[in-house]
Enzyme design. Structure first.
Site, PDB file in Angstrom:
ATOM      1  N   GLY A  63      52.295 -12.573 100.594  1.00 15.43           N
ATOM      2  CA  GLY A  63      51.065 -12.041 100.026  1.00 15.43           C
ATOM      3  C   GLY A  63      51.162 -11.997  98.521  1.00 15.43           C
TER       4      GLY A  63
ATOM      5  CG  PHE B 100      52.444  -6.413  96.604  1.00 17.92           C
ATOM      6  CD1 PHE B 100      52.065  -6.200  95.304  1.00 17.92           C
ATOM      7  CD2 PHE B 100      52.024  -5.520  97.570  1.00 17.92           C
ATOM      8  CE1 PHE B 100      51.284  -5.120  94.943  1.00 17.92           C
ATOM      9  CE2 PHE B 100      51.242  -4.425  97.228  1.00 17.92           C
ATOM     10  CZ  PHE B 100      50.871  -4.229  95.908  1.00 17.92           C
TER      11      PHE B 100
ATOM     12  CB  VAL C 121      58.439  -9.666 103.952  1.00 14.46           C
ATOM     13  CG1 VAL C 121      59.386  -8.771 104.761  1.00 14.46           C
ATOM     14  CG2 VAL C 121      57.581  -8.814 103.015  1.00 14.46           C
TER      15      VAL C 121
ATOM     16  CE  LYS D 187      56.636  -5.358  99.591  1.00 13.24           C
ATOM     17  NZ  LYS D 187      55.912  -4.075  99.837  1.00 13.24           N
TER      18      LYS D 187
ATOM     19  CG  ASP E  25      46.108   0.559 102.057  1.00 19.96           C
ATOM     20  OD1 ASP E  25      44.965   0.756 102.503  1.00 19.96           O
ATOM     21  OD2 ASP E  25      46.562  -0.580 101.844  1.00 19.96           O
TER      22      ASP E  25
END
Length: 384
Positions: free
Chosen positions: A133, A135, A138, A153, A260
Site C-alpha cells: 500500500g 505506507f 508487508v 512491515k 481507524d
C-alpha cells in the site's frame, strides 16, 4: 494465509474515487488514496456485498455544513503532526549527537545503518510479500532463533508523518511509540491479548522496519466476510464484537486512540473453533484520548457525525461509532457510509434480534453525548 493491510498515506485532492480497483482512506483530510492492500479487496459482483471504497484522510479537512454533502473544502496542512494529531514540531537544535541518537535519526552514518540492517538480517528471515500500500510493504517471515512467525512491515521514511518526542527528546514514529507502550502495558488477559505485539523495530535511514507477531491461520475480517459470502450470524458477530469492545477499553486505559477501527484492520483467527480477533495497524493512532480533535484521521466513509457538524471529534464516542459501523457491516454485508446512513439510505435490518438492533442503534446514535461508553457497551444485554 495471513493477511495484513499496508495502508495508503498519500496527499492528493480529496474526492470519492469510483475506480473499480481503488479505495480511498482518510488520514487527515487533504489526501485520499487506496487504503487497502492489493490482496485485501472485496468482490463487488453482488449488490448485497459491501463496495470496495474506503477513504482515509491524511492531512487537514474542514467539515462540510452537513454530512449529506461530500467534504468539499480542503486546505493544505502546513505543519507536521505530533502525537496529539496537530501542532508544529519544535525546531531541531544542532548539537553533537550520542551514538544511540545517531542510530535513530536520518543523520546516521552509513556504517551505523549497515550495522542495524545486519542485526535485522541476523535475527529474522524475510519470506514472501503479502501486503502492499501507500505506507509500504508487508512480508511474512520468522525469527531465526525459535522459528516464530512474524510480519515485517517496511515503511519509507518519507511516509512517516506522525511523530512523537520521547522522554529523551528523540523523535520516533508515532506508530512505534504507541506499539512500544502497548507492549509494556499488555498482558495475556482478555481484551489486552487482542493486539498484535511489536517485537522489534529498525530505523535504517531510508526506511523504517517494524517486526510484529504474526498469528497463524488468520486473515483480515474484511477477507473473512468476503469468503463467507453473506452476513455473519449474530452468534459469531457477538464473539468478535465483545473482544473488540474489550480491546477498546484496554486502549482507553492506556490513553491510546486507534482512530481507524474497521474490518481491514482486524485479523480473525478461526482455527480454534471460536473466532479470536487481533487489532492491527496503529499508523493513525495517537495519545491523549480525552481531548477534542480538530484534524480528522480515519476512514472518511465512517466519519462521525459530530465532526461534520461541529468540526471536532473525541476518542470514546468515535470508537463506539466505529464499532457500530463494523457491526452493521458484518451483520448486513454492506459497506457503511455515514452520509448514506443519515439520509436513511442504510437501515438496520428487521431480521435482527431485538437486543442486537438495540445495541446497534445505540452505537450509531447521531448525538455523541447519547452514545454509550465502551464500559456501558460491554454490559449490554446482547452480550449476556
Amino acid at each position: 494465509m495471513d493477511k495484513y493491510s499496508a495502508e495508503t498515506f498519500n496527499t492528493s485532492a480529496l474526492r470519492r474515487t469510483e475506480e473499480s480497483n481503488s479505495s480511498t482512506t482518510l488520514q487527515g483530510p487533504e489526501s485520499v488514496k487506496d487504503s487497502r492492500s492489493k490482496k485485501s479487496r472485496r468482490n463487488n459482483n453482488s449488490a448485497d456485498e459491501a463496495p470496495r471504497k474506503r477513504s482515509r484522510v491524511s492531512e487537514v479537512a474542514e467539515p462540510s455544513t452537513s454530512c449529506q454533502d461530500q467534504i468539499r473544502t480542503v486546505r493544505r496542512a502546513k505543519r507536521k503532526m505530533t502525537e496529539e494529531g496537530e501542532g508544529p514540531l519544535p525546531p531541531v537544535k544542532k548539537r553533537k549527537k550520542g551514538l544511540l541518537e545517531l542510530v535513530l535519526t536520518k543523520e546516521s552514518p552509513s556504517s551505523l545503518v549497515d550495522n542495524s540492517r545486519a542485526k535485522f538480517e541476523e535475527k529474522y528471515t524475510e519470506l514472501h510479500q503479502f501486503g502492499e500500500g501507500g505506507f509500504g510493504y508487508v512480508f511474512a517471515g520468522y525469527r531465526k532463533e525459535d522459528k516464530l512467525p512474524v510480519a515485517i512491515k517496511h515503511i519509507p521514511n518519507q511516509k512517516v508523518v506522525l511523530t512523537h518526542k520521547d522522554e529523551n527528546g528523540r523523535q520516533l514514529a508515532l506508530e512505534v511509540a504507541v506499539m512500544l507502550k502497548l507492549r509494556a502495558v499488555t498482558t495475556s488477559s482478555v481484551g489486552q491479548s487482542s493486539m498484535v505485539v511489536l517485537l522489534d523495530w529498525y530505523d535504517l535511514d531510508q526506511e523504517l522496519i517494524l517486526v510484529m507477531e504474526r498469528p497463524m491461520s488468520a486473515e483480515s475480517l474484511f477477507d473473512h466476510l468476503k469468503d463467507h459470502k453473506g452476513p455473519l450470524k449474530q452468534k459469531e458477530a457477538k464473539i468478535i464484537m465483545k473482544q473488540l469492545v474489550e480491546a477498546g477499553i484496554h486502549l482507553q486505559h492506556a490513553n491510546i486512540f486507534h482512530r481507524d477501527i474497521k474490518a481491514e484492520n482486524i485479523l480473525i483467527e478461526t482455527n480454534s473453533g471460536v473466532p479470536r480477533v487481533y487489532l492491527i495497524d496503529f499508523g493513525l493512532s495517537c495519545y491523549d484520548n480525552r481531548r477534542k480533535f480538530e484534524l480528522f484521521y480515519g476512514t472518511i466513509d465512517h466519519i462521525p457525525p459530530e465532526f461534520d457538524r461541529h468540526g471536532t471529534y473525541s476518542a470514546g464516542p468515535t470508537t463506539v461509532w466505529q464499532l457500530g459501523v463494523l457491526l452493521f457491516e458484518v451483520l448486513h454485508n454492506k459497506m457503511f457510509k455515514t452520509s448514506s446512513f443519515l439520509q436513511n439510505e442504510l437501515k438496520i435490518g428487521k431480521r435482527l434480534s431485538k437486543k442486537c438492533k438495540d445495541i446497534l442503534t445505540k452505537c450509531l446514535t447521531i448525538n455523541q453525548e447519547e452514545r454509550p461508553t465502551l464500559e456501558e457497551l460491554l454490559c449490554h444485554p446482547w452480550f449476556s
